[in-house]
Design an enzyme around this catalytic site. Structure first.
Site, short mmCIF file in Angstrom:
data_model
loop_
_atom_site.label_atom_id
_atom_site.label_comp_id
_atom_site.label_asym_id
_atom_site.label_seq_id
_atom_site.Cartn_x
_atom_site.Cartn_y
_atom_site.Cartn_z
N PRO A 64 -2.24 0.64 -10.54
CG PRO A 64 0.10 0.49 -10.59
CD PRO A 64 -1.11 0.01 -9.86
CG HIS A 65 -5.84 2.10 -14.22
ND1 HIS A 65 -5.88 2.40 -12.87
CD2 HIS A 65 -6.70 2.96 -14.80
CE1 HIS A 65 -6.74 3.37 -12.65
NE2 HIS A 65 -7.25 3.74 -13.81
CB CYS A 66 -2.45 4.22 -18.46
SG CYS A 66 -0.97 3.42 -19.07
#
Lengths: 150, 118
Positions: A64-66
């Site tokens: 998960p990344h942002c």
């Protein structure tokens, strides 16, 4: 640049308790020790990213990344779920290992995409899922990163 | 945090994400989303645009006006404040200005909305 530069023992949790995607994301975010409000905003952003397509890349691993303004420098965390969970991964298999990456919109050193790439590279190594399953302490996780020289 | 500031922050984060997806569609060095995560950047950027427009419609009229004015001049409407510096223009934020996100504040130099980072 090596991944060991970004991980510390306090952002590694080897017994994530959540049994749903949202719970896991919240547990990972909590490792970053942000304010409650910032945690909420980050959770929404990660969910929005997941809605574009799961960050579960297969073989039991998700990244998960942002980017978000709620952090002032690149932050990472690693978590291992007690039981594998449905993360809508691209191979449809449940996920046990989670690498969280969050970076501010503007980074002087521009590390976000290279770190994301290095974690993806690490996860492609054939023995990594098995090794991640076997580690018993955060220190062993850091040793694994060191051994892999990524 | 002021609810409108929260919307502005989310809008900015969405726009950053969208910008990266557009770059991914145009530049092979940014292809990680396509190659690793199998996301089609063009589709994802369009999906984000719809969400951005939906959220922009929830801004109060006075905030929306300022937001549009800033975006006419600058790439980003919200600037983080770190150690008393506005990262929109790298000028010092007056110390008299309360360092809080409970109110909407803007930089007297560049006009950006200010977000005081934890």
């Amino acid at each position: 640049m090596q991944l060991t530069e970004f991980f510390t023992e306090d952002v590694i949790k080897l017994d994530l308790q959540g049994d749903h995607k949202d719970d896991i994301l919240k547990e990972l975010i909590s490792l970053l020790k942000l304010s409650e409000k910032s945690e909420g905003i980050l959770f929404k952003m990660l969910k929005r990213r997941e809605n574009l397509g799961s960050t579960g890349i297969g073989r039991g691993i998700a990244i998960p990344h942002c980017r978000s303004l709620v952090v002032n420098h690149l932050r990472v965390a690693f978590g291992r779920a007690k039981d594998p969970i449905d993360f809508k991964a691209i191979d449809d298999k449940p996920v046990s290992f989670f690498f969280l990456i969050v970076a501010p919109p503007l980074e002087v050193s521009n590390q976000y995409l290279p770190v994301l790439g290095k974690i993806a590279q690490l996860c492609r190594e054939p023995d990594v899922p098995e090794k991640l399953a076997k580690i018993e302490t955060p220190a062993q996780f850091l040793e694994l990163l060191d051994q892999k020289q990524v | 945090m002021h609810p409108q500031l929260e919307i502005l922050l989310e809008l900015q984060d969405l726009k950053t994400q969208q910008r990266e997806l557009v770059e991914a569609a145009e530049d092979s060095s940014h292809e990680i989303e396509r190659k690793v995560f199998r996301v089609r950047p063009e589709d994802a950027a369009a999906q984000l645009q719809a969400k951005i427009e939906e959220m922009e419609a929830t801004l109060a009229p006075d905030i929306a006006n300022r937001y549009r004015v800033i975006l006419d001049r600058r790439a980003r409407a919200v600037a983080p404040v770190l150690s008393g510096i506005c990262y929109g223009c790298f000028m010092t934020v007056p110390t008299a200005l309360p360092q809080s996100n409970e109110e909407i504040r803007w930089c007297e130099h560049c006009g950006s909305f200010l977000y005081f980072v934890d």
